[in-house]
Design a protein around this motif. Structure first.
Motif, short mmCIF file in Angstrom:
data_model
loop_
_atom_site.label_atom_id
_atom_site.label_comp_id
_atom_site.label_asym_id
_atom_site.label_seq_id
_atom_site.Cartn_x
_atom_site.Cartn_y
_atom_site.Cartn_z
N PRO A 159 0.84 -1.23 -0.20
CA PRO A 159 0.05 -0.18 -0.04
C PRO A 159 1.08 1.31 -0.13
O PRO A 159 0.44 2.19 -0.55
N GLY A 160 1.95 1.24 0.73
CA GLY A 160 2.78 2.44 0.70
C GLY A 160 3.18 2.84 -0.60
O GLY A 160 3.60 3.93 -0.81
N GLU A 161 3.95 1.75 -1.31
CA GLU A 161 4.38 1.94 -2.67
C GLU A 161 3.33 2.41 -3.78
O GLU A 161 3.38 3.45 -4.44
N VAL A 162 2.15 1.94 -3.37
CA VAL A 162 1.06 2.25 -4.40
C VAL A 162 0.73 3.97 -4.06
O VAL A 162 0.48 4.57 -5.22
N GLU A 163 0.68 4.27 -2.98
CA GLU A 163 0.25 5.55 -2.59
C GLU A 163 1.62 6.40 -3.04
O GLU A 163 1.42 7.64 -3.81
N ARG A 164 2.75 6.07 -2.96
CA ARG A 164 3.96 6.88 -3.64
C ARG A 164 3.91 7.16 -5.15
O ARG A 164 4.06 8.14 -5.43
N ARG A 165 3.52 5.95 -5.54
CA ARG A 165 3.32 6.03 -7.29
C ARG A 165 2.23 6.93 -7.49
O ARG A 165 2.23 7.67 -8.74
N ALA A 166 1.20 6.92 -6.88
CA ALA A 166 0.00 7.82 -7.23
C ALA A 166 0.34 9.12 -6.96
O ALA A 166 -0.20 10.08 -7.81
N ASN A 167 0.97 9.50 -5.85
CA ASN A 167 1.52 10.83 -5.93
C ASN A 167 2.33 11.24 -6.91
O ASN A 167 2.30 12.53 -7.53
N ASP A 168 3.13 10.63 -7.35
CA ASP A 168 4.28 10.87 -8.42
C ASP A 168 3.27 10.90 -9.76
O ASP A 168 3.83 11.90 -10.32
N ILE A 169 2.32 10.24 -10.08
CA ILE A 169 1.59 10.44 -11.12
C ILE A 169 0.85 11.78 -11.08
O ILE A 169 0.77 12.52 -12.21
N LEU A 170 0.29 12.12 -10.01
CA LEU A 170 -0.54 13.17 -9.93
C LEU A 170 0.63 14.54 -10.07
O LEU A 170 0.28 15.42 -10.76
N ILE A 171 1.69 14.49 -9.68
CA ILE A 171 2.66 15.50 -9.98
C ILE A 171 2.87 15.71 -11.66
O ILE A 171 2.85 16.96 -11.97
N VAL A 172 2.92 14.68 -11.99
CA VAL A 172 3.24 14.80 -13.66
C VAL A 172 1.92 15.19 -14.29
O VAL A 172 2.13 15.90 -15.25
N GLN A 173 0.82 14.94 -13.85
CA GLN A 173 -0.48 15.09 -14.55
C GLN A 173 -0.59 16.68 -14.24
O GLN A 173 -0.90 17.43 -15.20
N ASN A 174 -0.35 17.12 -13.04
CA ASN A 174 -0.54 18.62 -12.63
C ASN A 174 0.31 19.36 -13.57
O ASN A 174 0.06 20.34 -14.02
N GLY A 175 1.49 18.72 -13.82
CA GLY A 175 2.61 19.43 -14.86
C GLY A 175 2.13 19.56 -16.34
O GLY A 175 2.25 20.55 -16.87
N VAL A 176 1.45 18.34 -16.70
CA VAL A 176 0.99 18.56 -17.90
C VAL A 176 0.16 19.59 -18.22
O VAL A 176 -0.08 20.70 -19.05
N TRP A 177 -1.09 19.92 -17.27
CA TRP A 177 -2.01 20.77 -17.53
C TRP A 177 -1.36 22.11 -17.21
O TRP A 177 -1.87 23.21 -17.71
N LEU A 178 -0.46 22.37 -16.24
CA LEU A 178 0.29 23.46 -16.06
C LEU A 178 0.96 24.39 -17.26
O LEU A 178 1.01 25.19 -17.62
N THR A 179 1.97 23.19 -17.73
CA THR A 179 2.69 23.72 -18.88
C THR A 179 2.16 23.66 -20.12
O THR A 179 2.71 24.60 -20.97
N SER A 180 1.12 23.04 -20.42
CA SER A 180 0.45 23.06 -21.71
C SER A 180 -0.15 24.19 -22.37
O SER A 180 -0.05 24.48 -23.43
N VAL A 181 -0.61 25.05 -21.20
CA VAL A 181 -1.01 26.38 -21.60
C VAL A 181 0.20 27.33 -22.24
O VAL A 181 0.10 28.28 -22.96
N LEU A 182 1.23 27.01 -21.67
CA LEU A 182 2.60 27.79 -22.36
C LEU A 182 3.28 26.99 -23.63
O LEU A 182 3.81 27.57 -24.22
N VAL A 183 3.26 25.69 -23.28
CA VAL A 183 4.05 24.87 -24.56
C VAL A 183 2.97 23.81 -24.98
O VAL A 183 2.95 22.78 -24.56
#
Length: 216
Positions: A162-186
């Motif tokens: 469960p701890g590894e699942v949660e860590r991976r989910a958090n890493d995925i969320l950071i990448v996803q937010n980065g996609v939305w944040l940077t796509s407006v500029l790039v």
């Protein structure tokens, strides 16, 4: 894409919906309007009068459904929270790995990468520093999204603790937010595709670059 809902207030059909009471009720029209005003003019532009004008309803109708601006914005934030939670709802009939992959690809839907929607996301994030009530709604929405993502990931990767699942989910969320944040500029489709592939790698790989191979 299963239960995914299209982003509100951003597509060409939305203007038609404003005039069709059989498609959406007046309260929904008002919520659509506040999101449109928020994306275009920011929180300072959100007034009961501006929202009523955008929704093409009488000012009295807007105040009938929502007591004040704070209640109106809070209801709109809750609406977006529901839309976000739908992104991590499992696809009916799909096996767990495929359900996770489908969910990971949903953030790259062209509707989500439109400038109006990305502008709306930036405004929603900025609201966390404006009002404690808005911040609490945003935080609850993020926890709700992560809970859904964790459930998808745990079903697809029962070999992970469960701890590894949660860590991976958090890493995925950071990448996803980065996609939305940077796509407006790039606005580069190849960059978006690579970012989505990265979320799949975080979820499924166990190589040297995976979350499982990194120190806890």
């Amino acid at each position: 894409m299963g239960a995914r809902r299209r982003p509100v207030g951003t597509g060409p059909a939305d203007a038609a919906l404003m005039h069709d009471d059989t498609s959406t009720d007046k309260r929904e029209r008002i919520l659509e309007a506040v999101l449109a005003v928020l994306a275009r003019d920011g929180i300072s532009g959100v007034t009961m009068r501006a929202v009523a004008r955008e929704a093409e309803v009488a000012l009295g109708l807007a105040t009938y459904y929502f007591e004040d601006k704070d209640g109106l914005v809070a209801a709109a934030l809750e609406r977006i929270a529901d839309s976000d939670a739908a992104l991590v709802e499992p696809t009916p009939g799909a096996e767990p790995g495929e359900a996770l992959r489908v969910a990971l690809h949903r953030i790259a839907d062209p509707d989500f990468l439109s400038v109006p929607y990305l502008a709306l996301r930036l405004q929603l994030w900025s609201l966390a520093g404006v009002d404690e009530r808005y911040a609490a709604i945003n935080q609850a929405a993020q926890r709700r999204y992560l809970t859904g993502l964790v459930a998808l990931l745990a079903a697809a990767r029962p070999d992970l603790d469960p701890g590894e699942v949660e860590r991976r989910a958090n890493d995925i969320l950071i990448v996803q937010n980065g996609v939305w944040l940077t796509s407006v500029l790039v606005p580069d489709p190849d960059t978006v595709a690579r970012s989505v592939a990265r979320t799949e790698a975080i979820a499924f790989d166990d190589g040297p670059d995976s979350a499982a191979a990194r120190p806890a």
